[in-house]
Design a protein around this motif. Structure first.
Motif, PDB file in Angstrom:
ATOM      1  N   ALA A  79       0.819  -1.223   0.000  1.00 16.31           N
ATOM      2  CA  ALA A  79       0.000   0.000   0.000  1.00 16.31           C
ATOM      3  C   ALA A  79       0.847   1.264   0.000  1.00 16.31           C
ATOM      4  O   ALA A  79       0.310   2.372  -0.047  1.00 16.31           O
ATOM      5  CB  ALA A  79      -0.918   0.006   1.222  1.00 16.31           C
ATOM      6  N   GLY A  80       2.176   1.126   0.051  1.00 12.93           N
ATOM      7  CA  GLY A  80       3.053   2.288  -0.043  1.00 12.93           C
ATOM      8  C   GLY A  80       3.692   2.733   1.248  1.00 12.93           C
ATOM      9  O   GLY A  80       4.402   3.741   1.266  1.00 12.93           O
ATOM     10  N   PHE A  81       3.458   2.011   2.331  1.00 14.21           N
ATOM     11  CA  PHE A  81       4.055   2.395   3.606  1.00 14.21           C
ATOM     12  C   PHE A  81       5.400   1.701   3.809  1.00 14.21           C
ATOM     13  O   PHE A  81       5.574   0.543   3.430  1.00 14.21           O
ATOM     14  CB  PHE A  81       3.131   2.017   4.769  1.00 14.21           C
ATOM     15  N   ARG A 114       0.473   6.074  -8.972  1.00 10.77           N
ATOM     16  CA  ARG A 114       0.965   6.514 -10.278  1.00 10.77           C
ATOM     17  C   ARG A 114       2.403   6.082 -10.500  1.00 10.77           C
ATOM     18  O   ARG A 114       2.888   6.069 -11.631  1.00 10.77           O
ATOM     19  CB  ARG A 114       0.843   8.043 -10.387  1.00 10.77           C
ATOM     20  N   VAL A 115       3.086   5.752  -9.405  1.00 14.00           N
ATOM     21  CA  VAL A 115       4.482   5.307  -9.449  1.00 14.00           C
ATOM     22  C   VAL A 115       4.631   4.190  -8.424  1.00 14.00           C
ATOM     23  O   VAL A 115       3.954   4.199  -7.393  1.00 14.00           O
ATOM     24  CB  VAL A 115       5.428   6.488  -9.113  1.00 14.00           C
ATOM     25  N   GLU A 116       5.501   3.234  -8.692  1.00 17.67           N
ATOM     26  CA  GLU A 116       5.814   2.222  -7.691  1.00 17.67           C
ATOM     27  C   GLU A 116       7.321   2.183  -7.478  1.00 17.67           C
ATOM     28  O   GLU A 116       8.100   2.473  -8.394  1.00 17.67           O
ATOM     29  CB  GLU A 116       5.301   0.839  -8.104  1.00 17.67           C
ATOM     30  N   TYR A 166      12.477   3.555  -9.326  1.00 22.85           N
ATOM     31  CA  TYR A 166      11.066   3.884  -9.423  1.00 22.85           C
ATOM     32  C   TYR A 166      10.551   3.580 -10.821  1.00 22.85           C
ATOM     33  O   TYR A 166      11.261   3.763 -11.811  1.00 22.85           O
ATOM     34  CB  TYR A 166      10.828   5.360  -9.078  1.00 22.85           C
ATOM     35  N   GLN A 167       9.297   3.097 -10.883  1.00 24.23           N
ATOM     36  CA  GLN A 167       8.689   2.718 -12.152  1.00 24.23           C
ATOM     37  C   GLN A 167       7.345   3.430 -12.278  1.00 24.23           C
ATOM     38  O   GLN A 167       6.526   3.409 -11.355  1.00 24.23           O
ATOM     39  CB  GLN A 167       8.455   1.202 -12.182  1.00 24.23           C
ATOM     40  N   ARG A 168       7.121   4.053 -13.416  1.00 24.66           N
ATOM     41  CA  ARG A 168       5.827   4.685 -13.668  1.00 24.66           C
ATOM     42  C   ARG A 168       4.793   3.610 -13.980  1.00 24.66           C
ATOM     43  O   ARG A 168       5.054   2.697 -14.772  1.00 24.66           O
ATOM     44  CB  ARG A 168       5.953   5.661 -14.831  1.00 24.66           C
ATOM     45  N   LEU A 169       3.625   3.700 -13.359  1.00 24.77           N
ATOM     46  CA  LEU A 169       2.586   2.721 -13.594  1.00 24.77           C
ATOM     47  C   LEU A 169       1.809   3.072 -14.869  1.00 24.77           C
ATOM     48  O   LEU A 169       1.777   4.248 -15.269  1.00 24.77           O
ATOM     49  CB  LEU A 169       1.653   2.651 -12.388  1.00 24.77           C
ATOM     50  N   PRO A 170       1.155   2.096 -15.489  1.00 19.98           N
ATOM     51  CA  PRO A 170       0.508   2.338 -16.784  1.00 19.98           C
ATOM     52  C   PRO A 170      -0.484   3.488 -16.795  1.00 19.98           C
ATOM     53  O   PRO A 170      -0.555   4.243 -17.761  1.00 19.98           O
ATOM     54  CB  PRO A 170      -0.201   1.000 -17.048  1.00 19.98           C
TER      55      PRO A 170
END
Length: 388
Positions: free
Chosen positions: A143-145, A373-375, A382-386
């Motif tokens: 979840a990004g934490f 929007r990014v992971e 870092y990778q941009r999400l579709p």
């Protein structure tokens, strides 16, 4: 590092090692000196008699060999002394009782700025408790934490390892010097955390484990995190200290219930009786902490961007299902996404491409990640999400 920087770093080390001073005393003198460590140290030396004989002896003749060893440790790659006067010192640590004056960090100090959830619990956790720690850590990391704990045996170690296995961020706050590993069985885990996350200590290199160090480190665990989750704890567990500190610091406290016949559930049940949130899924934690994560992101954006822009304004951090207009309309965010492209990039590469500071980019990437929007990937990439 310039000669002046090295002299300032040495002055910090002298002050941090002054017997009987403590973080509160050091911060008070720094405030009186306008943040100038040389001036604060000079004041300390003038007032040495009021601090007692050990402090007086140390300030009169600091141990040069010990300070040289500290300086050598800090000169190693990925080692840092993060000071309360630094722009990227975690703001969540500033408003707690007895905030630390400085932190010794091994790894990526930028991770301390990310929204974190602390996962703590019994050292002698059951197989079910360890499984819960791994499951919650994985879900919260997804979840990004960032997952924060104390690198102790049991629940702590399981939570750190699960975050690492998921390729996510984890922060270990320890009760020894940053060059020590306690318990010793966690040497391999410590190496993984240093490579993929951050190990944090308030204590200088060489400091051995002492019982009174662990309550002190617990206040930092709870303060760095937006919320603390307790998984299995007896009624006299150190995890209850962390939970109490979290509540006193205005953070959320979550507890996992268990069987009424299980001694390791009694601490969690006590927390629930005292007002902790009973949780059964990580989603409940994410939903509860989302507003605090957005607020933290806005504060970080304002704080870090202000160094390079006089008109920087706070930006709201979104999460799944929350309006993204705060970043979509911002030219800095549009440029960051353009420069990121559709192939993974490291933070250093993005610094070169955008001309932004690492601190400002970390704050922006944090918000984009919470907005899905990014992971983040292993290796600080870092990778941009579709749909980003």
């Amino acid at each position: 590092m310039t000669r002046d920087d090295l002299q300032e770093q040495r002055a910090w080390l002298i002050a941090l090692r002054t017997p009987g001073l403590g973080p509160g005393g050091l911060r008070a003198r720094l405030d009186a000196a306008g943040g100038d460590m040389h001036a604060a140290l000079a004041q300390l030396q003038r007032q040495a008699t009021s601090l007692g004989e050990p402090a007086q002896a140390w300030l009169a003749r600091p141990d040069a060999a010990l300070l040289d060893a500290d300086m050598a440790w800090l000169a190693e790659p990925a080692h840092r002394l993060l000071r309360c006067t630094d722009a990227d010192f975690p703001p969540l640590l500033d408003d707690i009782p007895q905030p630390p004056a400085a932190l010794f960090v091994v790894g990526d100090s930028d991770l301390l700025l990310y929204p974190q959830v602390a996962i703590v619990g019994a050292r002698s956790a059951s197989a079910k408790g360890l499984a819960h720690a791994r499951a919650f850590a994985t879900a919260l990391a997804d979840a990004g934490f960032a997952i924060t704990s104390g690198m102790a045996d049991g629940v702590d170690g399981a939570a750190h390892a699960a975050a690492l296995d998921a390729g996510a961020r984890t922060v270990a706050v320890i009760g020894t010097g940053p060059d020590r590993v306690y318990p010793r069985k966690h040497h391999a885990l410590a190496r993984r955390i240093a490579a993929q996350g951050a190990i944090v200590s308030e204590f200088p290199p060489g400091t051995a484990a002492r019982p009174d160090h662990f309550p002190r480190r617990n206040r930092i665990i709870s303060a760095l995190a937006l919320g603390t989750l307790v998984i299995e704890a007896g009624l006299k567990s150190g995890s209850l200290i962390t939970a109490r500190l979290a509540a006193e610091q205005g953070r959320e406290v979550f507890a996992l219930p268990g069987s009424i016949h299980d001694p390791l559930a009694r601490g969690c049940h006590q927390l629930i009786r005292d007002g902790a949130r009973l949780v059964e899924t990580a989603t409940e934690i994410v939903e509860t902490l989302a507003p605090a994560a957005r607020m933290l992101g806005g504060q970080l954006a304002a704080r870090l961007d202000s160094a390079g822009s006089d008109d920087a304004d706070p930006r709201a951090v979104g999460t799944s299902g929350i309006d993204r207009s705060g970043t979509c309309g911002d030219p800095d965010y549009r440029r960051l996404l353009t420069e990121l492209g559709h192939a993974p990039a490291t933070l250093d590469e993005l610094v070169q491409r955008t001309g932004q500071s690492a601190g400002a980019l970390s704050s922006m990437l944090l918000m984009l990640e919470l907005e899905r929007r990014v992971e983040s990937l292993a290796g600080n990439r870092y990778q941009r999400l579709p749909d980003g």
